[in-house]
Design an enzyme around this catalytic site. Structure first.
Site, PDB file in Angstrom:
ATOM      1  N   HIS A  76     -18.916  -3.050 -19.011  1.00 10.17           N
ATOM      2  CA  HIS A  76     -18.935  -3.133 -17.457  1.00 10.17           C
ATOM      3  C   HIS A  76     -19.831  -4.269 -17.071  1.00 10.17           C
ATOM      4  O   HIS A  76     -21.146  -4.364 -17.274  1.00 10.17           O
ATOM      5  CB  HIS A  76     -19.575  -1.650 -16.701  1.00 10.17           C
ATOM      6  CG  HIS A  76     -18.491  -0.676 -16.801  1.00 10.17           C
ATOM      7  ND1 HIS A  76     -18.173   0.030 -15.734  1.00 10.17           N
ATOM      8  CD2 HIS A  76     -17.808  -0.335 -18.127  1.00 10.17           C
ATOM      9  CE1 HIS A  76     -17.179   1.039 -16.126  1.00 10.17           C
ATOM     10  NE2 HIS A  76     -16.853   0.878 -17.354  1.00 10.17           N
ATOM     11  N   TYR A 205     -21.062   3.489  -6.418  1.00  6.91           N
ATOM     12  CA  TYR A 205     -22.142   4.380  -6.145  1.00  6.91           C
ATOM     13  C   TYR A 205     -22.106   4.069  -4.485  1.00  6.91           C
ATOM     14  O   TYR A 205     -22.122   3.088  -3.852  1.00  6.91           O
ATOM     15  CB  TYR A 205     -23.424   3.717  -6.405  1.00  6.91           C
ATOM     16  CG  TYR A 205     -24.155   3.673  -7.671  1.00  6.91           C
ATOM     17  CD1 TYR A 205     -23.529   2.920  -8.754  1.00  6.91           C
ATOM     18  CD2 TYR A 205     -24.815   4.713  -8.256  1.00  6.91           C
ATOM     19  CE1 TYR A 205     -23.884   2.824 -10.087  1.00  6.91           C
ATOM     20  CE2 TYR A 205     -25.120   4.760  -9.368  1.00  6.91           C
ATOM     21  CZ  TYR A 205     -24.687   3.826 -10.534  1.00  6.91           C
ATOM     22  OH  TYR A 205     -25.302   4.141 -11.819  1.00  6.91           O
ATOM     23  N   PRO A 294     -31.447  10.591 -11.794  1.00  3.44           N
ATOM     24  CA  PRO A 294     -30.262   9.889 -12.732  1.00  3.44           C
ATOM     25  C   PRO A 294     -29.928   8.432 -12.076  1.00  3.44           C
ATOM     26  O   PRO A 294     -29.108   7.930 -12.671  1.00  3.44           O
ATOM     27  CB  PRO A 294     -29.459  11.007 -12.632  1.00  3.44           C
ATOM     28  CG  PRO A 294     -29.672  11.585 -11.365  1.00  3.44           C
ATOM     29  CD  PRO A 294     -31.145  11.774 -11.141  1.00  3.44           C
ATOM     30  N   LYS A 298     -31.319   5.374 -16.005  1.00  3.91           N
ATOM     31  CA  LYS A 298     -32.335   4.736 -16.738  1.00  3.91           C
ATOM     32  C   LYS A 298     -32.893   5.632 -17.846  1.00  3.91           C
ATOM     33  O   LYS A 298     -33.871   5.005 -18.678  1.00  3.91           O
ATOM     34  CB  LYS A 298     -33.535   4.186 -15.938  1.00  3.91           C
ATOM     35  CG  LYS A 298     -33.275   2.833 -14.967  1.00  3.91           C
ATOM     36  CD  LYS A 298     -33.587   1.831 -16.021  1.00  3.91           C
ATOM     37  CE  LYS A 298     -32.775   0.305 -15.345  1.00  3.91           C
ATOM     38  NZ  LYS A 298     -31.485   0.181 -16.086  1.00  3.91           N
ATOM     39  N   TYR A 386     -30.615  -2.959 -13.464  1.00  3.82           N
ATOM     40  CA  TYR A 386     -29.326  -2.008 -13.982  1.00  3.82           C
ATOM     41  C   TYR A 386     -29.056  -2.515 -15.417  1.00  3.82           C
ATOM     42  O   TYR A 386     -29.017  -1.443 -16.307  1.00  3.82           O
ATOM     43  CB  TYR A 386     -28.178  -2.214 -12.927  1.00  3.82           C
ATOM     44  CG  TYR A 386     -27.457  -0.917 -13.054  1.00  3.82           C
ATOM     45  CD1 TYR A 386     -27.463  -0.015 -12.270  1.00  3.82           C
ATOM     46  CD2 TYR A 386     -26.304  -0.997 -14.126  1.00  3.82           C
ATOM     47  CE1 TYR A 386     -26.536   1.208 -12.489  1.00  3.82           C
ATOM     48  CE2 TYR A 386     -25.355  -0.090 -14.106  1.00  3.82           C
ATOM     49  CZ  TYR A 386     -25.582   1.093 -13.314  1.00  3.82           C
ATOM     50  OH  TYR A 386     -24.546   2.071 -13.644  1.00  3.82           O
TER      51      TYR A 386
HETATM   52  C1  DHB Z   1     -23.548   8.190 -15.176  1.00  2.25           C
HETATM   53  C2  DHB Z   1     -24.611   8.604 -14.860  1.00  2.25           C
HETATM   54  C3  DHB Z   1     -25.518   8.192 -13.963  1.00  2.25           C
HETATM   55  O1  DHB Z   1     -26.857   8.763 -13.716  1.00  2.25           O
HETATM   56  C4  DHB Z   1     -25.428   7.040 -13.576  1.00  2.25           C
HETATM   57  O2  DHB Z   1     -26.231   6.233 -12.704  1.00  2.25           O
HETATM   58  C5  DHB Z   1     -24.217   6.191 -13.981  1.00  2.25           C
HETATM   59  C6  DHB Z   1     -23.213   6.833 -14.715  1.00  2.25           C
HETATM   60  C7  DHB Z   1     -22.489   8.968 -15.901  1.00  2.25           C
HETATM   61  O3  DHB Z   1     -23.000  10.107 -16.435  1.00  2.25           O
HETATM   62  O4  DHB Z   1     -21.491   8.367 -16.309  1.00  2.25           O
END
Ligand code: DHB
Length: 394
Positions: A76, A205, A294, A298, A386
């Site tokens: 990505h 997001y 989450p 990270k 990121y």
């Molecule tokens: C996923 C989980 C995340 O916390 C994130 O920031 C991006 C992707 C996932 O489970 O696909």
């Protein structure tokens, strides 16, 4: 007398941190024993996040830990930040020439377990560490119980706690399970897996007046999505129709492709960094040392960064009797840990609503998001964090 296994490094926890560490140590000729209280099936099937930093992918590949990541994973080159009814792409390739890979954590674990077992690693599932003894000597021991309830001990030159936030190692090093800097969040994530085509090619997001949502993927036919929920919510409290309504409301401007939801989970999270990462011959890595919210994915990547620093320090200690790098391990690891803590906290705060969020806070949040997407410096910061800062020395 319980059976005693002697090895160079005793690793508690067969998650990404523990398994990768044993893999890298083996490549340097340092043998280890890895134990985990869970079964192999449970480790390989627990659903976790899906995003790997570029450095994580390069290390998994160059060390021979995973040959599938680039084949089965999806590269990505950007994400979308959605707010005020508009989508804004953060183009990682254009900003900094880097990328991330969507490759779920349990796939990484399957690869690592297969690689370790193929090399004859002593890897024991269903084996629980009860406590660490003689941590202040050069022969620390892990007191354990095997899958049949029989006691055994591992005596090593060094013990690594990679046993997560509920393991025994954190308390052994810090003096208590809560021995750290921490922060709670007044919300959780409701996660679903569904059978449907992707609603978007890249992750979205979204900050919406109804709260946060994340539209992620797993494959052409399975999708992963999350929406912000109450910490006390119950997975059974929603019908499928209500779940789609919740998700849909939070990504105005996109029509989600719906399909049967076959898995639901609630993620309650916090920020945490242990006060100490090292006590003489015992070190903490991964979730035993820190947990992040989450948002931004990270967690596993930070565990990999800890491993890179610790593995080098253990080589110096165990092969050259040089303790300088192990003494420097906490400070070296904490620099990245706190950067990742900041990033995860920042993404979380910028995108979620809390019960206390005032009208002012809400408008300020939109101003913050606009500051990021309309500034080259802002987009570059997000892209760097990121995709992951360079791994020490790689
Ligand atoms: C996923 C989980 C995340 O916390 C994130 O920031 C991006 C992707 C996932 O489970 O696909």
């Amino acid at each position: 007398m319980p059976d005693t296994i002697r090895t160079r490094v005793a690793i508690i926890g067969a998650g990404p941190a523990g398994l990768l560490l044993s893999h890298l140590l083996a490549a340097s000729g340092i043998e280890s024993v890895v134990i985990d209280a869970r079964t192999r099936e449970s480790i390989e099937s627990t659903i976790r996040a899906g995003i790997l930093e570029q450095g994580t992918v390069e290390l998994l590949e160059s060390s021979g830990a995973s040959s599938r990541v680039r084949i089965d994973g999806n590269r990505h080159e950007g994400i979308e930040l959605r707010f005020a009814g508009e989508g804004h792409r953060i183009d990682f390739a254009a900003q900094i020439g880097r990328a991330v890979w969507l490759y779920p954590q349990h796939e990484v674990l399957k690869d690592l377990i297969a690689a370790r077992l193929a090399e004859g690693q002593d890897l024991r599932f269903g084996a629980r560490a009860e406590r660490i003894e003689d941590a202040d000597t050069d022969r620390p021991r892990v007191v354990c119980v095997d899958a049949d309830g029989a006691p055994f001990e591992i005596e090593a030159d060094f013990v690594v706690g990679a046993d997560g936030s509920r393991g025994v190692a954190r308390a052994a090093v810090t003096g208590s399970r809560a021995g750290g800097y921490s922060r709670e969040y007044p919300f959780a994530w409701f996660g679903i897996l569904c059978e449907a085509p992707p609603s978007s090619q890249e992750l979205i997001y979204s900050n919406s007046p109804d709260g946060f949502a994340l539209i992620s993927q797993r494959s052409d036919i399975v999708q992963r999505m999350y929406f912000q929920c109450d910490r006390e919510d119950d997975t059974a409290a929603y019908t499928e129709e209500q779940l789609w309504e919740e998700l849909q409301r939070r990504v105005p401007g996109t029509t989600l492709k719906e399909g049967p939801i076959f898995q639901r989970d609630i993620l309650r999270f916090r920020s945490f960094v242990a006060h100490r990462l090292l006590d003489n011959r015992v070190a903490l890595i991964g979730d035993a040392a820190h947990t992040v919210p989450p948002t931004g994915a990270k967690g596993m990547n930070l565990a990999v960064a800890d491993v890179v620093i610790l593995e080098r320090a253990l080589r110096a200690l165990l092969q050259e009797n040089d303790s300088r790098l192990i003494e420097a391990f906490p400070d070296a690891a904490l620099k990245r840990i706190w950067k990742a803590q900041h990033f995860s906290w920042w993404m979380t705060n910028m995108l979620h609503l809390t019960p206390e969020t005032s009208e002012f806070d809400r408008m300020r949040q939109l101003g913050e998001l606009r500051t990021v997407v309309e500034s080259d410096a802002g987009r570059t910061y997000l892209a760097e964090a990121y995709t992951g800062w360079p791994l020490a020395g790689l």
